[in-house]
Write a protein that holds these residues in place. Structure first.
Motif, PDB file in Angstrom:
ATOM      1  N   GLY A 131       0.917  -0.764  -0.420  1.00 25.40           N
ATOM      2  CA  GLY A 131      -0.191  -0.202  -0.345  1.00 25.40           C
ATOM      3  C   GLY A 131       0.911   1.108   0.153  1.00 25.40           C
ATOM      4  N   LEU A 132       0.184   2.632  -1.129  1.00 24.66           N
ATOM      5  CA  LEU A 132       1.130   3.042  -1.277  1.00 24.66           C
ATOM      6  C   LEU A 132       0.890   4.513  -0.821  1.00 24.66           C
ATOM      7  CD1 LEU A 132       3.969   3.054  -4.191  1.00 24.66           C
ATOM      8  CD2 LEU A 132       3.921   3.161  -1.403  1.00 24.66           C
ATOM      9  N   GLY A 133      -1.074   5.086  -1.405  1.00 23.07           N
ATOM     10  CA  GLY A 133      -1.846   5.615  -1.060  1.00 23.07           C
ATOM     11  C   GLY A 133      -1.950   6.090   0.494  1.00 23.07           C
ATOM     12  N   GLU A 134      -2.371   7.070   0.695  1.00 20.50           N
ATOM     13  CA  GLU A 134      -2.846   7.895   2.239  1.00 20.50           C
ATOM     14  C   GLU A 134      -4.384   6.741   2.031  1.00 20.50           C
ATOM     15  OE1 GLU A 134      -2.023  11.012   2.862  1.00 20.50           O
ATOM     16  OE2 GLU A 134      -3.125  10.611   4.784  1.00 20.50           O
ATOM     17  N   GLY A 135      -4.083   6.173   3.236  1.00 19.39           N
ATOM     18  CA  GLY A 135      -5.174   5.393   3.574  1.00 19.39           C
ATOM     19  C   GLY A 135      -5.726   4.238   3.093  1.00 19.39           C
ATOM     20  N   VAL A 136      -4.295   3.579   2.379  1.00 19.84           N
ATOM     21  CA  VAL A 136      -3.830   2.419   1.739  1.00 19.84           C
ATOM     22  C   VAL A 136      -3.712   1.555   3.023  1.00 19.84           C
ATOM     23  CG1 VAL A 136      -3.828   1.084   0.056  1.00 19.84           C
ATOM     24  CG2 VAL A 136      -4.334   3.646  -0.576  1.00 19.84           C
ATOM     25  N   THR A 137      -3.916   0.497   3.428  1.00 19.64           N
ATOM     26  CA  THR A 137      -3.553  -0.321   4.449  1.00 19.64           C
ATOM     27  C   THR A 137      -3.933  -1.349   4.264  1.00 19.64           C
ATOM     28  OG1 THR A 137      -2.972  -0.294   7.294  1.00 19.64           O
ATOM     29  CG2 THR A 137      -6.366   0.320   5.877  1.00 19.64           C
ATOM     30  N   VAL A 138      -3.753  -2.674   4.756  1.00 19.32           N
ATOM     31  CA  VAL A 138      -3.622  -3.922   4.897  1.00 19.32           C
ATOM     32  C   VAL A 138      -5.129  -4.363   4.809  1.00 19.32           C
ATOM     33  CG1 VAL A 138      -2.679  -6.185   5.765  1.00 19.32           C
ATOM     34  CG2 VAL A 138      -0.908  -3.834   5.784  1.00 19.32           C
TER      35      VAL A 138
END
Ligand code: ADE
Length: 242
Positions: A80-87
């Motif tokens: 995940g790289l984006g803001e708020g993109v999480t496991v």
């Protein structure tokens, strides 16, 4: 009826799909196993690309030339790289960029030489189906914590990104022109380019296994071992039902 290729990078991501395959027929070609059969009533070929852009390109060409598939869908994991993109979140790609492509100063940074473009767009119709399938797939998984569905730019390169500084610099370098990069993996852009060359529909869904940061090397194998296959099964089941 169009045959759908379901492409995965790792055996752990693919294993659940092979178990569900009806009338499985295994063919060895180009050093890989290709599984023909039916999944949820639809003709499919399951293939393992292995890791990296060249391996993914070889596998895609074999799927098209030898197995005559009509569309390719990639299911796998990503950082995940984006803001708020999480496991645990899911990213359906709208387009791909090769973050390690650099023929500057002869061509602009990220531009694929002689294609006159740095981004390869996924097939709109197939991607719309994959978004719908991913939404339904996520709901069917009934996860203990809420996972989000994202849609946007995904970066590919021949490097496992496992450092906060590197992921920060990818985010700022690629997040130009209002495009936020959501995730990083190692195959999708190559498949997108091959499908562009052949005029074949391509779509990709990636579950976030790690945040491409200092703990990525620990989070990635744990997620791949325990969870990735469940996501792939859920997304593919809903896609083939549409
Ligand atoms: N696939 C899953 N996690 C990744 C990462 N951190 N870098 C590159 N590819 C990945």
């Amino acid at each position: 009826m169009t045959t759908t290729a379901i492409l995965s990078a790792l055996a752990e991501e693919q294993q659940g799909l092979i178990k569900l395959l009806e009338h499985p027929q295994k063919t060895r070609h180009a050093g890989r196993d290709f599984w023909r059969g039916r999944l949820h009533g639809q003709p499919v070929v399951l293939a393992l690309s292995r890791i990296g852009k060249v391996a993914a390109a070889t596998t895609s060409v074999a799927l098209i030339e030898r197995f005559k598939v009509g569309r390719i869908v990639f299911t796998g994991v990503a950082g995940g790289l984006g803001e708020g993109v999480t496991v645990g979140d899911v990213v359906v790609a709208s387009e791909f960029v090769q973050h390690d492509m650099d023929a500057s100063p002869i061509f602009p940074r990220y531009e694929v030489p002689l294609y006159d473009q740095s981004r390869f767009v996924c097939d709109k119709a197939l991607t719309a189906l994959l978004l719908q399938a991913s939404r339904a797939g996520l709901e069917s998984l009934a996860l203990p914590t809420k996972a989000l569905l994202h849609h946007g730019l995904v970066a590919s390169g021949d490097r496992f990104v496992s450092g906060a500084a590197e992921s920060r610099s990818l985010r700022s370098a690629l997040g130009l022109g209002g495009h936020e990069v959501l995730a990083v993996e190692m195959e999708g852009a190559a498949v997108a380019q091959v499908c562009f060359d052949y005029g074949l529909p391509f779509a990709a869904v990636r579950t976030i296994s790690d945040c491409a940061d200092d703990t990525a090397h620990v989070d990635f194998p744990a997620f791949v071992k325990d969870v990735a296959s469940l996501y792939a099964q859920a997304m593919v089941r809903h896609l083939l039902a549409l």
